[in-house]
Design a protein around this motif. Structure first.
Motif, PDB file in Angstrom:
ATOM      1  N   SER A 145     -36.108  32.350  29.774  1.00  0.00           N
ATOM      2  CA  SER A 145     -37.237  33.190  29.336  1.00  0.00           C
ATOM      3  C   SER A 145     -36.738  34.487  28.714  1.00  0.00           C
ATOM      4  N   ARG A 146     -35.568  34.932  29.147  1.00  0.00           N
ATOM      5  CA  ARG A 146     -35.015  36.177  28.579  1.00  0.00           C
ATOM      6  C   ARG A 146     -34.938  36.084  27.049  1.00  0.00           C
ATOM      7  N   GLU A 147     -34.293  34.982  26.556  1.00  0.00           N
ATOM      8  CA  GLU A 147     -34.118  34.814  25.109  1.00  0.00           C
ATOM      9  C   GLU A 147     -35.467  34.608  24.425  1.00  0.00           C
ATOM     10  N   ASP A 197     -37.145  16.263  26.462  1.00  0.00           N
ATOM     11  CA  ASP A 197     -36.081  16.280  25.436  1.00  0.00           C
ATOM     12  C   ASP A 197     -36.507  17.080  24.209  1.00  0.00           C
ATOM     13  N   THR A 198     -37.286  18.112  24.430  1.00  0.00           N
ATOM     14  CA  THR A 198     -37.838  18.910  23.329  1.00  0.00           C
ATOM     15  C   THR A 198     -37.627  20.386  23.647  1.00  0.00           C
ATOM     16  N   THR A 199     -36.972  21.082  22.738  1.00  0.00           N
ATOM     17  CA  THR A 199     -36.629  22.498  22.985  1.00  0.00           C
ATOM     18  C   THR A 199     -37.451  23.407  22.078  1.00  0.00           C
ATOM     19  N   VAL A 200     -38.027  24.437  22.669  1.00  0.00           N
ATOM     20  CA  VAL A 200     -38.740  25.439  21.863  1.00  0.00           C
ATOM     21  C   VAL A 200     -37.693  26.330  21.213  1.00  0.00           C
ATOM     22  N   THR A 201     -37.748  26.437  19.886  1.00  0.00           N
ATOM     23  CA  THR A 201     -36.705  27.194  19.186  1.00  0.00           C
ATOM     24  C   THR A 201     -37.221  28.458  18.491  1.00  0.00           C
ATOM     25  N   HIS A 202     -38.461  28.422  17.970  1.00  0.00           N
ATOM     26  CA  HIS A 202     -38.973  29.592  17.239  1.00  0.00           C
ATOM     27  C   HIS A 202     -40.450  29.817  17.538  1.00  0.00           C
ATOM     28  N   PHE A 203     -40.874  31.054  17.310  1.00  0.00           N
ATOM     29  CA  PHE A 203     -42.291  31.393  17.443  1.00  0.00           C
ATOM     30  C   PHE A 203     -42.798  31.896  16.099  1.00  0.00           C
ATOM     31  N   PRO A 251     -35.557  41.157  31.242  1.00  0.00           N
ATOM     32  CA  PRO A 251     -34.120  41.159  31.553  1.00  0.00           C
ATOM     33  C   PRO A 251     -33.772  40.276  32.767  1.00  0.00           C
ATOM     34  N   ILE A 252     -34.048  38.995  32.606  1.00  0.00           N
ATOM     35  CA  ILE A 252     -33.787  38.035  33.699  1.00  0.00           C
ATOM     36  C   ILE A 252     -32.304  37.666  33.672  1.00  0.00           C
ATOM     37  N   TYR A 253     -31.663  37.785  34.818  1.00  0.00           N
ATOM     38  CA  TYR A 253     -30.230  37.482  34.897  1.00  0.00           C
ATOM     39  C   TYR A 253     -30.035  36.199  35.715  1.00  0.00           C
ATOM     40  N   PRO A 254     -29.128  35.311  35.270  1.00  0.00           N
ATOM     41  CA  PRO A 254     -28.882  34.066  36.019  1.00  0.00           C
ATOM     42  C   PRO A 254     -27.912  34.284  37.182  1.00  0.00           C
ATOM     43  N   VAL A 255     -28.436  34.468  38.380  1.00  0.00           N
ATOM     44  CA  VAL A 255     -27.564  34.701  39.546  1.00  0.00           C
ATOM     45  C   VAL A 255     -27.198  33.337  40.153  1.00  0.00           C
ATOM     46  N   SER A 299     -37.491  36.866  21.312  1.00  0.00           N
ATOM     47  CA  SER A 299     -38.133  36.361  20.079  1.00  0.00           C
ATOM     48  C   SER A 299     -39.592  36.796  20.006  1.00  0.00           C
ATOM     49  N   LEU A 300     -40.185  37.088  21.140  1.00  0.00           N
ATOM     50  CA  LEU A 300     -41.589  37.536  21.146  1.00  0.00           C
ATOM     51  C   LEU A 300     -41.693  39.059  21.139  1.00  0.00           C
TER      52      LEU A 300
END
Ligand SMILES: Cc1cc2nc3c(=O)[nH]c(=O)nc-3n(C[C@H](O)[C@H](O)[C@H](O)COP(=O)(O)OP(=O)(O)OC[C@H]3O[C@@H](n4cnc5c(N)ncnc54)[C@H](O)[C@@H]3O)c2cc1C
Length: 423
Positions: free
Chosen positions: A261-263, A221-227, A273-277, A267-268
């Motif tokens: 991982s794309r988003e 229940d923990t989301t990585v938001t920034h680096f 360019p990973i696409y959700p198929v 940020s990094l």
């Protein structure tokens, strides 16, 4: 040394295990409440070490394009594709028609898959995991002579890499899988005896429990938001959880966030360019074992995968380019059911089936992204597309060896995680 892994799908959990076994302190951060609730939830269950292949192939493009207009055709694109969808299609097209690239990527993926097989076998000896896992071979069916020719071409590549495989005529294919219907067109099938199956969700959850028992920490229940980066180093990451935003430190970070991982890459400062198929699955208890598969198959007529998982049967299909649209239209499920019934009639009671949709984290050229990024302490293990369950144990071991500085018996050029940023 403290390693922070982002994502608790099958790729993140196998990576956590591989690093824990080498003595690293590992923390896994996952935005869902448990492991394997995204793409690793209800995939086709195939550990298809002899069948991994880039989708960026001229043959596949020629074969699937006409399917856009057929109801059961596997490829579907939303009527008004978004710029991201168009960009993905053009990049895939370019990769497919770059001379020699398909064959190089195909061989690299097969070699990683064989390495993954050896890692699965070793892992299954080390820990007892209950996941309906089985190495009973895989059969890829051909119902036409042209499909047979394509499978025989694949057999040549497998033979070149010393991967055992055998062509079965229709009678031999039915001996291998006696539940196959007699009255459906079948020319034969390519059998890869080393391939296997297993429930990826059960496996990932069981391995997550083993990781926890071995000292891996989990933050669900923990989301990585920034680096927070400085120069070429990642200092810390910001997460948001039940108690609000918080910074987390670590010596090393591994991004295993599947489609997300794309988003995170952006940020990094790196392009992934990973696409959700999108695809769908149906899972139901087997009611009539004589009419059910023994192991796992791919059917060329409906482009569906059919897998036995203990006393359950799973059928999956479709490759939709609609970004993150989680709707499950009845017509898609009906087409998958039709495909399964055309091969294994009456094996299950469909009224009790569970339906699911998920998104394959697909790179345009095929190979996953494995290795170090622009920051000296950030690694990525993502973008395995339609083969993430199959490749998970191998790619986790690759990352653990890279971090530890241990030798890796593979050429990893095809998996370079910076290849889309250098162009
Ligand atoms: C229909 C279908 C059939 C398939 N069949 C097969 C098959 O038979 N064999 C095979 O090998 N593969 C198959 N696949 C592919 C396979 O399921 C995937 O490649 C694999 O599950 C990807 O695993 P992953 O861990 O990379 O991603 P995921 O399982 O999606 O895990 C990523 C995790 O990261 C978490 N996350 C994302 N962003 C953040 C953030 N910011 N902070 C914290 N956590 C975050 C997510 O919540 C998620 O749990 C299939 C896929 C589909 C859709």
């Amino acid at each position: 040394m403290e390693v922070v892994i982002i994502g608790a799908g099958v790729v993140g959990i196998t990576t956590a295990w591989a690093l824990n076994q080498r003595g690293y302190q590992v923390t896994v951060i996952e935005k869902q409440s448990q492991a394997a609730l995204e793409t690793s939830r209800a995939n086709a269950g195939q550990r298809s070490y002899g069948h991994v292949s880039p989708w960026a192939s001229p043959k596949l493009i020629r074969k699937t394009l006409p399917s856009l207009v057929k109801r059961q055709g596997p490829l579907k694109i939303q009527p008004l594709p978004t710029p991201i969808t168009i960009h993905f299609l053009l990049s895939m097209w370019r990769a497919a028609y770059t001379p020699g690239l398909f064959q190089r990527n195909h061989e690299a993926m097969l070699q990683l898959a064989q390495f993954s097989r050896s890692q699965f076998l070793a892992l299954e000896k080390t820990v007892k995991l209950d996941f309906d896992g089985h190495h009973g071979g895989m059969l890829k069916l051909a119902s036409t002579e042209s499909e047979k020719r394509e499978l025989l071409d694949i057999a040549q590549t497998l033979q070149k890499l010393d991967i055992p495989c055998r062509w079965f005529d229709a009678a031999a294919a039915r001996d291998q899988e006696p539940g196959l219907r007699e009255d459906t067109p079948l020319v034969g099938g390519l059998h890869v005896p080393g391939d296997g199956s297993g429930d990826c969700h059960l496996f990932t959850q069981a391995l997550a429990r083993e990781c926890e028992a071995a000292g891996v920490r989990f933050r669900y229940d923990t989301t990585v938001t920034h680096f927070k980066t400085s120069e070429d180093h990642l200092e810390r990451i910001q997460v948001s959880g039940e108690s609000g935003p918080e910074w987390i430190d670590g010596d090393l970070f591994v991004v295993c966030a599947g489609c997300a991982s794309r988003e995170l890459g952006l940020s990094l400062g790196v392009k992934w360019p990973i696409y959700p198929v999108k695809g769908y699955s149906l899972t139901a208890r087997i009611e009539n074992p004589d009419h059910a598969p023994i192991s796992t198959l791919v059917d060329d007529r409906y482009s569906i995968a059919i897998t036995r998982l203990g006393n359950r049967l799973r059928a999956t299909g479709f490759a939709e380019l609609t970004e993150f649209n989680r709707k499950i239209p009845d017509r898609r499920l009906a087409a998958i059911r039709e495909g399964l019934e055309s091969r294994f009639q009456g094996a299950v009671d469909w009224s009790k089936a569970e339906s699911w949709t998920g998104f394959r984290p697909m790179t345009p050229d095929g190979p996953a992204l494995l290795g170090k990024t622009f920051q000296d302490n950030v690694y990525v293990n993502s973008g395995h597309g339609t083969w993430g369950w199959t490749l998970s144990a191998g790619s986790a071991e690759v990352i653990a060896r890279q971090i530890a500085g241990d030798p890796i018996p593979l050429n990893l050029q095809a998996f370079d995680p910076l290849r889309f940023s250098r162009k």
